[in-house]
Enzyme design. Sequence first.
Site, PDB file in Angstrom:
ATOM      1  CE  LYS A  32      -1.833   2.699   3.132  1.00 34.54           C
ATOM      2  NZ  LYS A  32      -1.715   4.011   2.454  1.00 34.54           N
ATOM      3  N   GLY A  48       6.785   5.722   8.217  1.00 33.08           N
ATOM      4  CA  GLY A  48       5.844   6.819   8.413  1.00 33.08           C
ATOM      5  C   GLY A  48       6.028   7.429   9.789  1.00 33.08           C
ATOM      6  N   GLY A  59       3.103   4.347  13.701  1.00 34.32           N
ATOM      7  CA  GLY A  59       3.950   3.178  13.967  1.00 34.32           C
ATOM      8  C   GLY A  59       3.593   2.514  15.282  1.00 34.32           C
ATOM      9  CD  GLU A 109      13.759   2.357   9.462  1.00 32.10           C
ATOM     10  OE1 GLU A 109      14.030   3.486   9.935  1.00 32.10           O
ATOM     11  OE2 GLU A 109      14.417   1.343   9.709  1.00 32.10           O
ATOM     12  CB  CYS A 140      12.794   9.891   8.167  1.00 31.74           C
ATOM     13  SG  CYS A 140      12.265   8.889   6.868  1.00 31.74           S
ATOM     14  CD  GLU A 155       9.803  13.562  11.530  1.00 28.40           C
ATOM     15  OE1 GLU A 155       8.792  12.888  11.791  1.00 28.40           O
ATOM     16  OE2 GLU A 155      10.771  13.124  10.891  1.00 28.40           O
TER      17      GLU A 155
HETATM   18  C1  UN1 Z   1      13.451   8.729   4.107  1.00 32.98           C
HETATM   19  O1  UN1 Z   1      13.438   9.944   4.273  1.00 32.98           O
HETATM   20  O2  UN1 Z   1      12.492   8.017   4.485  1.00 32.98           O
HETATM   21  O3  UN1 Z   1      19.392   9.073   3.189  1.00 32.98           O
HETATM   22  C2  UN1 Z   1      14.532   8.004   3.412  1.00 32.98           C
HETATM   23  C3  UN1 Z   1      18.479   9.637   2.600  1.00 32.98           C
HETATM   24  C4  UN1 Z   1      17.722   8.894   1.516  1.00 32.98           C
HETATM   25  C5  UN1 Z   1      16.635   8.083   2.110  1.00 32.98           C
HETATM   26  C6  UN1 Z   1      15.686   8.853   2.994  1.00 32.98           C
HETATM   27  N1  UN1 Z   1      18.632   8.096   0.745  1.00 32.98           N
HETATM   28  O4  UN1 Z   1      18.141  10.774   2.883  1.00 32.98           O
END
Ligand code: UN1
Length: 497
Positions: free
Chosen positions: A176, A228, A233, A250, A284, A385
């Site tokens: 999804k 997310g 999570g 994650e 993230c 965040e």
């Molecule tokens: C994310 O933001 O979920 O290292 C992944 C990085 C990317 C991956 C980010 N290669 O910023």
Amino acid sequence: MADAPFLNYINGAWVPSASGETFESRNPARQSDLVGEFPSSSAEDVANAVEAAKDAFDAWRLMPAPKRGEILKRVGDIMTERKAEIAHAMTREMGKPFFETKGDVQEAIDTAYYAMTMGRQLFGHTVPSEMNNKFNMTVRRPIGVCGLITAWNFPVAVPTWKMFPAILSGNTVVFKPSEDAPHSGALLVQVMEDAGVPAGVVNLVQGAGPTGRAIVEHTDVAAISFTGSSETGSRIAATAAARHARISLEMGGKNPAIVMEDADLDLAMEGLIWGAYGTTGQRCTATSRLIVHEDVHDELVERIKAKASTLTLGYGNDDGVEMGPLINSKALDKVTTYMDVAREDGATIAMGGTPATGDGLEDGFFFNPTLFTDVTRDMRVAREEIFGPVLSVIKIKSFDEAIEVANDVAYGLSSAVYTQDISRAFRALRDIDAGITYINGPTIGAEAHMSFGGVKATGNGHREGGWEVYDFYTETKTCYIDFSGGLQRAQIDNYDD
Ligand code: UN1
């Protein structure tokens, strides 16, 4: 087909949702531009997808892993051919500039070729038995149906971090994508179909939260991988734990970049601009805290302001655009709200702080690159965040204080340290509580063949990327082969009292 009308992909066929209901995906840089309508999937659609994945599992797990790897090689080849086409569609749908979406597709290609090589490397262990004429080894087995629930900011790369190792290992999947990037998800699944992935091995169900919930609650989904928010999570973890499903999470970050007085400031400045404002801060791994030594604070702040204020905002498929919009109106509201939060807590808005307006920006969710100074570690803008182009600057007096501040948040995904001092570099690697630490590089830029994940509220102990993700998508079987022809009792027959 991944063309309008947009459909789910279940058991090798493109099908509408059972209810016929749909939702819209629009260009966040130009809201009047409708990407398409996508099926809004219910528990019934999820059940159909899970059933297809379950039916496909036996034949797929019995295909030799190197053969599964050959299919993933074709996936990588097709993505290489379609790189620009897929990247343009991603930019249109989720806003980051074309040069970034090309990088996103490249990360997926790297992940595909890495998965191909892992088809010949799903190692177990052989270990001597404590008894004669007995052979001990471990082998890896796939788990079954895996539910993959992903975010919109890396709408192709991050799904492939999950999907490719899952299927290479012999699992089947129900995927999804985010409701903010359904077209990108469909394009990925189209590649899988074109590469010859058998029916039922990869299934696509489009939808929002309730669709994800139906996947998490389905008792035949043996493993769930989610990228997310930490709030979602936690809910997924609670539901999945009740039925003993395996879960990989994650989640959020509040990633620090430490800049010491001995740092190369040109290098640090470039890394900070890319880390904080690349992808409009919507990674993230984005740099959201600058922890800077007092001796270089003022100079660095001035240089960031001078550089960031020249960034070209706009629609990422237009030439020269360096920063795209936020993903949707909710994100724009959230980021805007944090301007009041910062003021109330006593921070200074040293740059930006407002939605971006001007030619070509009026129909999108643009926000100016923003810098908060006079931030202290207890302020909300230092702890929460924000997921936007916002950098909070915290002044420190020593390296010890820098590490302490870096660790003083709930999250622990990525981190960076700019210094010329090798001892400080190694202390940072040892002492920063994060899954990833960069020395003299920004907090973003993970490579596909390296472990990716975070500690504390960012994750639950699993890693994506590299070799480690294969531990999540396989389970160990321990095998004993006794060729002595007699009963040999472990711990008893081979020891004299
Ligand atoms: C994310 O933001 O979920 O290292 C992944 C990085 C990317 C991956 C980010 N290669 O910023």
